[in-house]
Design a protein around this motif. Structure first.
Motif, PDB file in Angstrom:
ATOM      1  N   ALA A   1      -1.851  -0.487  16.931  1.00 49.55           N
ATOM      2  CA  ALA A   1      -0.945  -1.568  17.337  1.00 49.55           C
ATOM      3  C   ALA A   1       0.202  -1.714  16.344  1.00 49.55           C
ATOM      4  CB  ALA A   1      -1.726  -2.875  17.451  1.00 49.55           C
ATOM      5  N   ALA A   2      -0.121  -1.621  15.049  1.00 51.79           N
ATOM      6  CA  ALA A   2       0.927  -1.746  14.029  1.00 51.79           C
ATOM      7  C   ALA A   2       1.894  -0.571  14.084  1.00 51.79           C
ATOM      8  CB  ALA A   2       0.281  -1.846  12.649  1.00 51.79           C
ATOM      9  N   LEU A   3       1.380   0.627  14.353  1.00 54.73           N
ATOM     10  CA  LEU A   3       2.235   1.812  14.449  1.00 54.73           C
ATOM     11  C   LEU A   3       3.176   1.706  15.645  1.00 54.73           C
ATOM     12  CD1 LEU A   3       3.040   4.632  13.512  1.00 54.73           C
ATOM     13  CD2 LEU A   3       1.135   5.542  14.876  1.00 54.73           C
ATOM     14  N   ALA A   4       2.624   1.219  16.745  1.00 54.45           N
ATOM     15  CA  ALA A   4       3.470   1.048  17.929  1.00 54.45           C
ATOM     16  C   ALA A   4       4.587   0.049  17.660  1.00 54.45           C
ATOM     17  CB  ALA A   4       2.612   0.592  19.110  1.00 54.45           C
ATOM     18  N   LYS A   5       4.269  -0.994  16.916  1.00 54.40           N
ATOM     19  CA  LYS A   5       5.276  -2.004  16.582  1.00 54.40           C
ATOM     20  C   LYS A   5       6.353  -1.426  15.669  1.00 54.40           C
ATOM     21  CE  LYS A   5       5.730  -6.647  14.668  1.00 54.40           C
ATOM     22  NZ  LYS A   5       5.008  -7.801  14.072  1.00 54.40           N
ATOM     23  N   ALA A   6       5.914  -0.547  14.721  1.00 54.67           N
ATOM     24  CA  ALA A   6       6.873   0.031  13.772  1.00 54.67           C
ATOM     25  C   ALA A   6       7.805   1.033  14.432  1.00 54.67           C
ATOM     26  CB  ALA A   6       6.117   0.696  12.620  1.00 54.67           C
ATOM     27  N   THR A   7       7.417   1.607  15.543  1.00 56.79           N
ATOM     28  CA  THR A   7       8.214   2.658  16.177  1.00 56.79           C
ATOM     29  C   THR A   7       8.823   2.226  17.501  1.00 56.79           C
ATOM     30  OG1 THR A   7       6.200   3.523  17.217  1.00 56.79           O
ATOM     31  CG2 THR A   7       6.843   4.471  15.094  1.00 56.79           C
ATOM     32  N   VAL A   8       8.732   0.951  17.812  1.00 62.32           N
ATOM     33  CA  VAL A   8       9.237   0.486  19.094  1.00 62.32           C
ATOM     34  C   VAL A   8      10.775   0.516  19.102  1.00 62.32           C
ATOM     35  CG1 VAL A   8       9.340  -1.957  18.454  1.00 62.32           C
ATOM     36  CG2 VAL A   8       8.981  -1.319  20.844  1.00 62.32           C
ATOM     37  N   GLY A   9      11.326   0.712  20.237  1.00 62.22           N
ATOM     38  CA  GLY A   9      12.780   0.679  20.378  1.00 62.22           C
ATOM     39  C   GLY A   9      13.445   2.032  20.154  1.00 62.22           C
ATOM     40  N   ASP A  10      14.764   2.056  20.371  1.00 57.63           N
ATOM     41  CA  ASP A  10      15.522   3.289  20.171  1.00 57.63           C
ATOM     42  C   ASP A  10      15.841   3.446  18.693  1.00 57.63           C
ATOM     43  OD1 ASP A  10      15.495   3.787  22.867  1.00 57.63           O
ATOM     44  OD2 ASP A  10      17.367   2.685  23.228  1.00 57.63           O
ATOM     45  N   GLN A  11      15.409   4.550  18.120  1.00 55.66           N
ATOM     46  CA  GLN A  11      15.634   4.824  16.705  1.00 55.66           C
ATOM     47  C   GLN A  11      16.087   6.264  16.555  1.00 55.66           C
ATOM     48  OE1 GLN A  11      12.435   3.622  14.060  1.00 55.66           O
ATOM     49  NE2 GLN A  11      11.587   2.246  15.644  1.00 55.66           N
TER      50      GLN A  11
ATOM     51  N   ASN B   1      10.173   5.366   9.239  1.00 56.68           N
ATOM     52  CA  ASN B   1       9.271   4.248   9.574  1.00 56.68           C
ATOM     53  C   ASN B   1       7.819   4.717   9.708  1.00 56.68           C
ATOM     54  OD1 ASN B   1      11.344   2.415   9.555  1.00 56.68           O
ATOM     55  ND2 ASN B   1      11.721   2.533  11.778  1.00 56.68           N
ATOM     56  N   ILE B   2       7.662   5.863  10.366  1.00 52.91           N
ATOM     57  CA  ILE B   2       6.299   6.394  10.525  1.00 52.91           C
ATOM     58  C   ILE B   2       5.694   6.738   9.168  1.00 52.91           C
ATOM     59  CG2 ILE B   2       4.947   8.324  11.417  1.00 52.91           C
ATOM     60  CD1 ILE B   2       6.815   8.366  13.837  1.00 52.91           C
TER      61      ILE B   2
ATOM     62  N   ALA C   1       1.940   5.522   4.801  1.00 51.27           N
ATOM     63  CA  ALA C   1       1.770   5.379   3.354  1.00 51.27           C
ATOM     64  C   ALA C   1       1.160   4.030   3.011  1.00 51.27           C
ATOM     65  CB  ALA C   1       3.119   5.555   2.652  1.00 51.27           C
ATOM     66  N   ASP C   2       1.657   2.976   3.697  1.00 51.34           N
ATOM     67  CA  ASP C   2       1.122   1.633   3.429  1.00 51.34           C
ATOM     68  C   ASP C   2      -0.274   1.452   4.019  1.00 51.34           C
ATOM     69  OD1 ASP C   2       3.453   1.037   2.131  1.00 51.34           O
ATOM     70  OD2 ASP C   2       4.394   0.056   3.869  1.00 51.34           O
ATOM     71  N   TYR C   3      -0.451   1.905   5.243  1.00 51.40           N
ATOM     72  CA  TYR C   3      -1.712   1.622   5.947  1.00 51.40           C
ATOM     73  C   TYR C   3      -2.874   2.447   5.407  1.00 51.40           C
ATOM     74  CZ  TYR C   3      -4.360  -0.303   9.838  1.00 51.40           C
ATOM     75  OH  TYR C   3      -5.260  -1.006  10.594  1.00 51.40           O
ATOM     76  N   LEU C   4      -2.551   3.688   5.001  1.00 47.05           N
ATOM     77  CA  LEU C   4      -3.603   4.557   4.480  1.00 47.05           C
ATOM     78  C   LEU C   4      -3.680   4.529   2.963  1.00 47.05           C
ATOM     79  CD1 LEU C   4      -3.097   7.693   6.781  1.00 47.05           C
ATOM     80  CD2 LEU C   4      -4.733   5.820   7.056  1.00 47.05           C
ATOM     81  N   HIS C   5      -2.802   3.728   2.350  1.00 45.33           N
ATOM     82  CA  HIS C   5      -2.793   3.604   0.886  1.00 45.33           C
ATOM     83  C   HIS C   5      -2.646   4.970   0.214  1.00 45.33           C
ATOM     84  CE1 HIS C   5      -3.971  -0.557   1.457  1.00 45.33           C
ATOM     85  NE2 HIS C   5      -5.009  -0.151   2.192  1.00 45.33           N
ATOM     86  N   ILE C   6      -1.623   5.703   0.665  1.00 43.38           N
ATOM     87  CA  ILE C   6      -1.356   7.016   0.086  1.00 43.38           C
ATOM     88  C   ILE C   6       0.106   7.072  -0.342  1.00 43.38           C
ATOM     89  CG2 ILE C   6      -3.130   8.190   1.450  1.00 43.38           C
ATOM     90  CD1 ILE C   6      -0.957   9.118   3.344  1.00 43.38           C
ATOM     91  N   GLN C   7       0.409   8.032  -1.174  1.00 44.82           N
ATOM     92  CA  GLN C   7       1.787   8.251  -1.596  1.00 44.82           C
ATOM     93  C   GLN C   7       2.397   9.355  -0.742  1.00 44.82           C
ATOM     94  OE1 GLN C   7       1.766   9.068  -5.784  1.00 44.82           O
ATOM     95  NE2 GLN C   7       1.317   6.933  -6.344  1.00 44.82           N
TER      96      GLN C   7
END
Length: 276
Positions: A240-250, A258-259, A264-270
């Protein structure tokens, strides 16, 4: 411009991550086995307790039978003591043990009939015993009546004819046989009770061990199920959070940024990117 489509290959990253997975359905089987095991163990324990109770009642019954048999002989000794005292003295006070013995003998015979109700061997012996008891009591009563009406010598002559002694010997012999039979029954019942105790002890030990093992297995399955449910919730929240981050024309650059930032934030990785 690029638009992120829900269900695209990007969302599959979650299924391949260390948080992916589904709930383990074997938890229901594990709990079912655990419940069935304890139900069966309870039934076995109940049967063992019933067996112990029955054996205890039977052993107690045997002890009561042995006591009643010994009481019959003891009461007859009291009756003979009263008879002899009266024959020697002619004093009615000496008949007190005899009179009491008459009532006690009747009571003891009733008790023996109840205690040997289900033992046909003892019932047959008891019938023979009662016959000899009747003859012995008749002999005692006859000597007392003769002493009372005719005097000492005629009563003594009746005692010396040996009929009373023969009946008393028969009574002792039958009582001894019945006591021996009851001792065998007692030993057998005690052995049955000891086996029941051992069976119960072994059952308790095995139930404890197997129950502990099943409880540990159930705990592991439950924990796995909880973790699987948590992973599933995490996956759904991430999608759900990924869909929100990628919604719209980009633009492709913005979408990629954004992806990348989201993972990086959600999986706590660099993460980083190289631009050529």
């Amino acid at each position: 411009m690029a638009k992120f489509q829900k269900g695209s290959s990007v969302s599959k990253v979650f299924n391949n991550s260390r948080f992916g997975g589904n709930a383990n359905p074997s938890i229901h089987i594990g709990l079912g086995i655990l419940v069935a095991f304890f139900f069966f163990s309870g039934w076995i324990a109940s049967k063992n307790i019933q067996t112990l109770q029955q054996n205890t009642v039977l052993v107690t019954r045997t002890h009561e039978t042995l006591t009643a048999l010994r009481d019959v002989l003891s009461v007859f000794k009291d009756a003979e003591t009263g008879q002899r005292g009266y024959l020697l003295t002619g004093d009615e006070n000496y008949l007190a043990p005899y009179n009491k013995a008459l009532a006690d003998i009747e009571e003891n015979l009733v008790t023996l009939e109840e205690l040997t109700e289900y033992n046909m061997t003892q019932r047959d012996s008891l019938a023979i015993l009662k016959n000899h008891i009747g003859k012995k009591l008749a002999e005692l009563e006859a000597t007392i009546n003769i002493r009372r009406t005719e005097g000492f010598q005629p009563a003594l002559a009746l005692v010396k004819n040996g009929e009373g002694r023969a009946e008393m010997d028969a009574i002792r012999r039958i009582l001894s046989t019945m006591e021996g039979t009851e001792q065998l029954v007692r030993n057998e019942r005690i052995s049955d009770m000891q086996r029941a105790y051992r069976t119960t002890a072994v059952h308790i030990i095995l139930t404890s061990i197997v129950g502990l093992i099943l409880a540990v297995v159930a705990f592991i399955l439950i924990r796995r199920a909880i973790n699987a449910r948590a992973r599933q919730n995490w996956l759904q929240k991430g999608e759900a959070a990924l869909a929100k981050a990628t919604v719209g024309d980009q633009t492709p650059e913005t979408l990629g940024e954004n992806i990348l930032r989201f993972f990086a934030d959600y999986l706590h990785i660099q993460a980083g990117a190289f631009y050529v």
